[in-house]
Design a protein around this motif. Structure first.
Motif, mmCIF file in Angstrom:
data_model
loop_
_atom_site.group_PDB
_atom_site.id
_atom_site.type_symbol
_atom_site.label_atom_id
_atom_site.label_comp_id
_atom_site.label_asym_id
_atom_site.label_seq_id
_atom_site.Cartn_x
_atom_site.Cartn_y
_atom_site.Cartn_z
ATOM 1 N N ILE A 54 0.845 -1.203 0.000
ATOM 2 C CA ILE A 54 0.000 0.000 0.000
ATOM 3 C C ILE A 54 0.880 1.252 0.000
ATOM 4 C CG2 ILE A 54 -1.612 1.373 1.406
ATOM 5 C CD1 ILE A 54 -2.876 -1.359 2.242
ATOM 6 N N GLY A 55 1.921 1.258 0.817
ATOM 7 C CA GLY A 55 2.847 2.393 0.851
ATOM 8 C C GLY A 55 3.508 2.627 -0.496
ATOM 9 N N ILE A 56 3.903 1.546 -1.154
ATOM 10 C CA ILE A 56 4.546 1.652 -2.462
ATOM 11 C C ILE A 56 3.569 2.179 -3.511
ATOM 12 C CG2 ILE A 56 5.585 0.315 -4.345
ATOM 13 C CD1 ILE A 56 6.806 -1.492 -2.083
ATOM 14 N N VAL A 57 2.346 1.656 -3.512
ATOM 15 C CA VAL A 57 1.336 2.087 -4.484
ATOM 16 C C VAL A 57 1.036 3.580 -4.323
ATOM 17 C CG1 VAL A 57 -1.107 1.868 -5.132
ATOM 18 C CG2 VAL A 57 0.293 -0.178 -4.844
ATOM 19 N N PHE A 58 0.864 4.031 -3.095
ATOM 20 C CA PHE A 58 0.588 5.456 -2.883
ATOM 21 C C PHE A 58 1.790 6.319 -3.242
ATOM 22 C CE2 PHE A 58 -3.320 4.140 -0.970
ATOM 23 C CZ PHE A 58 -4.162 5.226 -1.127
ATOM 24 N N ASP A 59 2.978 5.800 -3.046
ATOM 25 C CA ASP A 59 4.183 6.521 -3.466
ATOM 26 C C ASP A 59 4.195 6.678 -4.989
ATOM 27 O OD1 ASP A 59 6.533 7.647 -2.079
ATOM 28 O OD2 ASP A 59 7.663 6.371 -3.478
ATOM 29 N N ILE A 60 3.808 5.634 -5.699
ATOM 30 C CA ILE A 60 3.722 5.686 -7.164
ATOM 31 C C ILE A 60 2.683 6.719 -7.598
ATOM 32 C CG2 ILE A 60 3.010 4.384 -9.223
ATOM 33 C CD1 ILE A 60 4.239 1.876 -7.835
ATOM 34 N N ILE A 61 1.536 6.723 -6.938
ATOM 35 C CA ILE A 61 0.488 7.685 -7.283
ATOM 36 C C ILE A 61 0.985 9.116 -7.042
ATOM 37 C CG2 ILE A 61 -1.816 8.552 -6.648
ATOM 38 C CD1 ILE A 61 -2.531 5.574 -6.001
ATOM 39 N N GLY A 62 1.599 9.339 -5.908
ATOM 40 C CA GLY A 62 2.092 10.679 -5.578
ATOM 41 C C GLY A 62 3.096 11.202 -6.590
ATOM 42 N N ILE A 63 4.064 10.373 -6.964
ATOM 43 C CA ILE A 63 5.089 10.810 -7.918
ATOM 44 C C ILE A 63 4.495 10.959 -9.319
ATOM 45 C CG2 ILE A 63 6.053 8.556 -8.595
ATOM 46 C CD1 ILE A 63 8.139 11.640 -7.778
ATOM 47 N N SER A 64 3.518 10.122 -9.658
ATOM 48 C CA SER A 64 2.879 10.214 -10.979
ATOM 49 C C SER A 64 2.107 11.515 -11.131
ATOM 50 C CB SER A 64 1.938 9.025 -11.196
ATOM 51 O OG SER A 64 2.659 7.828 -11.225
ATOM 52 N N VAL A 65 1.350 11.873 -10.105
ATOM 53 C CA VAL A 65 0.590 13.122 -10.164
ATOM 54 C C VAL A 65 1.542 14.318 -10.201
ATOM 55 C CG1 VAL A 65 -1.020 14.599 -8.886
ATOM 56 C CG2 VAL A 65 -1.478 12.158 -9.092
ATOM 57 N N ALA A 66 2.626 14.239 -9.452
ATOM 58 C CA ALA A 66 3.586 15.348 -9.410
ATOM 59 C C ALA A 66 4.316 15.539 -10.737
ATOM 60 C CB ALA A 66 4.591 15.124 -8.286
ATOM 61 N N THR A 67 4.471 14.482 -11.517
ATOM 62 C CA THR A 67 5.222 14.590 -12.771
ATOM 63 C C THR A 67 4.341 14.587 -14.023
ATOM 64 O OG1 THR A 67 5.565 12.183 -12.844
ATOM 65 C CG2 THR A 67 7.283 13.511 -11.779
ATOM 66 N N ALA A 68 3.034 14.417 -13.854
ATOM 67 C CA ALA A 68 2.130 14.373 -15.011
ATOM 68 C C ALA A 68 1.952 15.758 -15.614
ATOM 69 C CB ALA A 68 0.770 13.810 -14.596
ATOM 70 N N VAL A 69 1.675 15.769 -16.904
ATOM 71 C CA VAL A 69 1.418 17.003 -17.650
ATOM 72 C C VAL A 69 -0.094 17.121 -17.827
ATOM 73 C CG1 VAL A 69 1.837 18.211 -19.825
ATOM 74 C CG2 VAL A 69 3.625 16.773 -18.826
ATOM 75 N N GLU A 70 -0.601 18.312 -17.631
ATOM 76 C CA GLU A 70 -2.048 18.550 -17.645
ATOM 77 C C GLU A 70 -2.666 18.504 -19.045
ATOM 78 O OE1 GLU A 70 -4.754 22.325 -16.329
ATOM 79 O OE2 GLU A 70 -2.988 21.915 -15.094
ATOM 80 N N THR A 71 -1.912 18.871 -20.059
ATOM 81 C CA THR A 71 -2.433 19.055 -21.419
ATOM 82 C C THR A 71 -3.233 17.869 -21.973
ATOM 83 O OG1 THR A 71 -0.528 20.468 -21.824
ATOM 84 C CG2 THR A 71 -1.798 19.798 -23.743
ATOM 85 N N PRO A 72 -2.741 16.623 -21.916
ATOM 86 C CA PRO A 72 -3.520 15.534 -22.497
ATOM 87 C C PRO A 72 -4.877 15.332 -21.820
ATOM 88 C CG PRO A 72 -1.420 14.716 -21.613
ATOM 89 C CD PRO A 72 -1.464 16.174 -21.396
ATOM 90 N N PHE A 73 -4.985 15.734 -20.579
ATOM 91 C CA PHE A 73 -6.245 15.556 -19.861
ATOM 92 C C PHE A 73 -7.285 16.589 -20.281
ATOM 93 C CE2 PHE A 73 -3.023 13.478 -17.278
ATOM 94 C CZ PHE A 73 -3.577 12.200 -17.200
#
Length: 185
Positions: free
Chosen positions: A56-75
């Motif tokens: 669970i800790g690893i999965v949430f870490d992945i989510i946190g870093i993904s949101v922090a590095t994602a680009v808004e444009t495609p959304f």
């Protein structure tokens, strides 16, 4: 101080208070639940619960870093096509500092602390089962703690690379899950 700065400062204070309260609530609940469960289960189940907490800790870490590095444009393009969850993805990315704090620090750190506590309880169970063995409790405790730390660090290292390289896909999945949860309310 301008009106906007006062508002931002007040919002930040509210956010910090929310994080503080969420941290206490979640960590206390998870710690209590894991302590109660671990005292009543055998070693195999205790190890499975420990692995789940680390995961669970690893999965949430992945989510946190993904949101922090994602680009808004495609959304925005997805939102124009009315794809479910795209507006949630945009909100997540615009609030990436808060999302990363919650996912990485609140949930991730709580999982780390709880896994350490679980390791101590598992060590105690192991020592009780090995009364006649001449294994020093300090050595066993160090081995269990070291394995928990190594598993967590390795998982988060792999997860961070995966999260950065697949941020769009992960943010899309998370936002669709959040959309489904919100939709049912």
């Amino acid at each position: 101080m301008s009106k906007n700065k006062k508002g931002n400062s007040r919002d930040m204070h509210k956010w910090l208070l929310k994080i503080f309260i969420w941290s206490i609530t979640i960590s206390s609940s998870v710690s209590l639940l894991s302590d109660l469960l671990l005292r009543r289960v055998n070693l195999l189940v205790a190890f499975i619960l420990l692995i789940c907490i680390i995961f669970i800790g690893i999965v949430f870490d992945i989510i946190g870093i993904s949101v922090a590095t994602a680009v808004e444009t495609p959304f925005h393009a997805m939102a124009a096509k009315k794809i479910h969850g795209s507006s949630i993805a945009i909100k997540l990315i615009r609030n990436s500092d808060k999302v990363a704090t919650f996912c990485n620090d609140v949930i991730g750190d709580i999982c780390g602390i709880v896994s350490g506590t679980m390791g101590a309880l598992i060590t105690d169970k192991l020592l009780q089962q090995m009364l006649n063995k001449n294994i020093p409790s300090e050595a066993l405790s160090a081995m269990v703690g070291g394995m928990i730390a190594a598993g967590t660090i390795l998982g988060k290292a792999i997860g961070k690379t995966y999260g950065i390289n697949n941020s769009r896909k992960i943010v899309t999945r998370v936002s669709k899950i959040l959309y489904l949860v919100q939709k049912d309310r």
